[in-house]
Design a protein around this motif. Structure first.
Motif, short mmCIF file in Angstrom:
data_model
loop_
_atom_site.label_atom_id
_atom_site.label_comp_id
_atom_site.label_asym_id
_atom_site.label_seq_id
_atom_site.Cartn_x
_atom_site.Cartn_y
_atom_site.Cartn_z
N SER A 340 0.86 -1.18 0.00
CA SER A 340 0.00 0.00 0.00
C SER A 340 0.89 1.23 0.00
O SER A 340 1.85 1.31 0.78
CB SER A 340 -0.88 0.04 1.25
N ALA A 341 0.57 2.20 -0.87
CA ALA A 341 1.37 3.42 -0.95
C ALA A 341 1.30 4.18 0.38
O ALA A 341 2.27 4.80 0.80
CB ALA A 341 0.88 4.30 -2.09
N GLU A 342 0.15 4.13 1.02
CA GLU A 342 -0.01 4.84 2.29
C GLU A 342 -0.86 3.97 3.22
O GLU A 342 -1.80 3.32 2.77
CB GLU A 342 -0.73 6.17 2.07
N ASN A 343 -0.52 3.97 4.48
CA ASN A 343 -1.35 3.27 5.46
C ASN A 343 -1.20 3.88 6.84
O ASN A 343 -0.18 4.48 7.16
CB ASN A 343 -0.99 1.78 5.53
N GLU A 344 -2.27 3.76 7.62
CA GLU A 344 -2.21 4.13 9.04
C GLU A 344 -1.86 2.86 9.80
O GLU A 344 -2.05 1.75 9.31
CB GLU A 344 -3.58 4.66 9.52
N LEU A 345 -1.34 3.01 11.01
CA LEU A 345 -1.01 1.81 11.79
C LEU A 345 -1.09 2.14 13.27
O LEU A 345 -0.42 3.04 13.76
CB LEU A 345 0.42 1.35 11.43
N GLU A 346 -1.95 1.39 13.93
CA GLU A 346 -2.09 1.55 15.37
C GLU A 346 -1.92 0.16 15.97
O GLU A 346 -2.59 -0.78 15.55
CB GLU A 346 -3.51 2.08 15.64
N VAL A 347 -1.01 0.02 16.91
CA VAL A 347 -0.64 -1.31 17.39
C VAL A 347 -0.67 -1.37 18.91
O VAL A 347 -0.12 -0.49 19.57
CB VAL A 347 0.79 -1.67 16.91
N ALA A 348 -1.27 -2.41 19.44
CA ALA A 348 -1.25 -2.62 20.90
C ALA A 348 0.12 -3.18 21.31
O ALA A 348 0.62 -4.10 20.66
CB ALA A 348 -2.34 -3.61 21.30
N ASN A 349 0.72 -2.61 22.35
CA ASN A 349 1.94 -3.23 22.93
C ASN A 349 1.83 -3.26 24.45
O ASN A 349 2.83 -3.12 25.16
CB ASN A 349 3.22 -2.52 22.45
N ARG A 350 0.63 -3.47 24.94
CA ARG A 350 0.37 -3.40 26.38
C ARG A 350 1.08 -4.50 27.15
O ARG A 350 1.42 -4.33 28.32
CB ARG A 350 -1.13 -3.46 26.65
#
Ligand code: NAD
Ligand code: USQ
Length: 406
Positions: A340-350
């Motif tokens: 993908s040319a652009e993407n958002e990314l939100e990741v849990a690292n709790r």
């Protein structure tokens, strides 16, 4: 010594598969410093691939024998090195487990470059053969040994895919309602973007099966992109210096940019630079592994999955930051990859945070960028400049498009 151990953790005997590599070497040193008994296993395939590609670590890395001796001199702690191919020398692996009875095995021993895995038929086949056979051999050897060995595997954020799910990426599992209405917790759908990333998805299924069938304790660490070179341990002696990959196949993005900045080479952003990825500093890689080894899942528990990242960053923003700090230009190249040319990314690292990790963040530790830059500048004369531009393409059409653009 015991005083160096984290509260509540006991020294363990740990076999580090792939302990000669970029992540494996500093992790071995850190585990040793923490009081654990470390045995490094590596077949030096990465050093052979350096020869195949005609370029090697920017930093002059010593042989495993010299490294281990230097560490003994510096720390007073012994570490052993065993040359063995995890994917082929199955009997030797079982014998090693039976003779040493390790508490844990940390598994880094895989072909880990996505571009290399896409290079051609030979590299695609090698990556699958090496990675899948190696992981299967490890699991079969643990079963056959009859020992309760905790397997800690270095996986990748890339198993989740980028820009497919929307919302926060959980740690390994998602809650679903199966057809028919039964609620279940299943592995997050696999959506790999290269042959290499595909092998990590296959690994995950192998872990799930052997965990269910044989009760093996497994921790799978879905790590983001690692940056940095030295750690508080590798910095203690020149002979302990860590590997620094900068070429188009093995160099990872932030280290490549820092190195390009130090050499005055325009930064190689693929596409628009809209790709967002997870990042972690090499010092935290070692810390996370120690935390994982000290916190095995309970007997009978399913595969434990942690997201091993400190933060998410956009490739274009990294380029701008390095350009500001070094004054080099940014070169927006046609992307050799299909992504993908652009993407958002939100990741849990709790999970890691809950176990006490306070990770190094790029923004508040820009000094580390200078540190990497200093190393890059120091060894600049070892750089083979023709190896900086991308040399592997995701398919023939993409290769032709990239060539048409140069
Ligand atoms: P690396 O190539 O520097 O190290 C891997 C080591 O394993 C090498 O020393 C190699 O010789 C050895 N090896 C490979 N196949 C082997 C085999 N069959 N038998 C014995 N030894 C073998 O890679 P790295 O950057 O240290 O990565 C280690 C692990 O961490 C990989 O599994 C990778 O997928 C994972 N990881 C790395 C990064 C990163 O940014 N470097 C990010 C996420 C996950
Ligand atoms: N990129 C550029 N310019 C470059 C190099 C890369 O724009 O010069 C872009 C790529 O297109 C990609 C992103 O930067 O969008 C990351 O590329 P990378 O080579 O730094 O990382 P990747 O191929 O994903 O692989 C690395 C490790 C791998 C690990 C993975 C973690 O080599 O072993 O599994 O990071 S993750 O990215 O979370 O999947």
């Amino acid at each position: 010594t015991m005083t160096m151990m984290a509260a509540g953790s006991k020294p363990k005997k740990i076999v580090v598969l792939g302990g000669d590599g970029f992540c494996g070497w500093p992790t071995s040193l850190y585990l040793s410093e923490k009081g654990h008994d470390v045995i490094i296993v590596d077949n030096l395939s990465r050093r052979n691939i350096d020869n195949e590609l005609g370029c090697s670590s920017l930093t002059p890395i010593e042989s495993p024998e010299t490294r281990v001796k230097a560490w003994e001199k510096v720390s007073g702690r012994t570490m052993r090195f065993v040359n063995l191919d995890v994917a082929r020398d199955y009997q030797e692996l079982v014998q090693l487990f039976l003779a040493e009875k390790p508490d844990a095995v940390v598994h880094f021993a895989e072909q880990r470059a996505a571009p290399y895995s896409q290079k051609g038929a030979k590299q695609k086949r090698y990556t699958v053969d090496n990675n899948v056979s190696g992981t299967n051999n490890l699991l079969v050897a643990v079963v056959e040994s009859g020992l309760d060995i905790h397997v800690v595997h270095l996986g990748t954020m890339g198993v989740y895919g980028y820009g497919t799910s929307g919302g926060e990426i959980p740690e390994g599992y998602i809650d679903v309602i199966l057809p028919g209405g039964r609620p279940s917790s299943i592995l997050h759908p696999a959506y790999p973007g290269s042959v290499y990333h595909t092998t990590k998805c296959l690994d995950a299924l192998l872990f799930q099966f052997y965990n269910k069938n044989d009760g093996i304790r497994v921790t799978d660490l879905h790590q983001g992109i690692v940056w940095g070179t030295n750690t508080p341990q590798t910095i203690k002696d020149e002979r302990l210096i860590n590997r620094f990959d900068y070429d188009g196949d093995y160099g990872t993005v932030l280290n490549r940019f820092i190195m390009q900045g130090a050499l005055g080479v325009p930064l190689t952003v693929y596409g628009t630079g809209g790709q967002t990825r997870g990042f972690i500093h090499i010092t935290d890689t070692a810390r996370c592994i120690e935390i994982a080894v000290s916190n095995p899942p309970q007997a009978g528990e399913k595969v434990q999955i942690f997201n091993q990242i400190a933060e998410t960053l956009r490739v274009g923003d990294l380029a701008k930051l390095v350009a500001e700090k070094t004054g080099v230009d940014i070169n927006y190249l046609k992307n050799p990859r299909l992504e993908s040319a652009e993407n958002e990314l939100e990741v849990a690292n709790r999970k890691f945070r809950g176990l006490g990790l306070d990770p190094i963040l790029l923004d508040s530790n820009l000094g580390l960028v200078d540190e990497v830059k200093t190393i890059a500048a120091k060894y600049a004369d070892r750089c083979v400049r023709e190896k900086i531009l991308p040399a592997s393409f995701w398919n023939r059409r993409r290769e032709a498009e990239c060539e048409a653009n140069t």
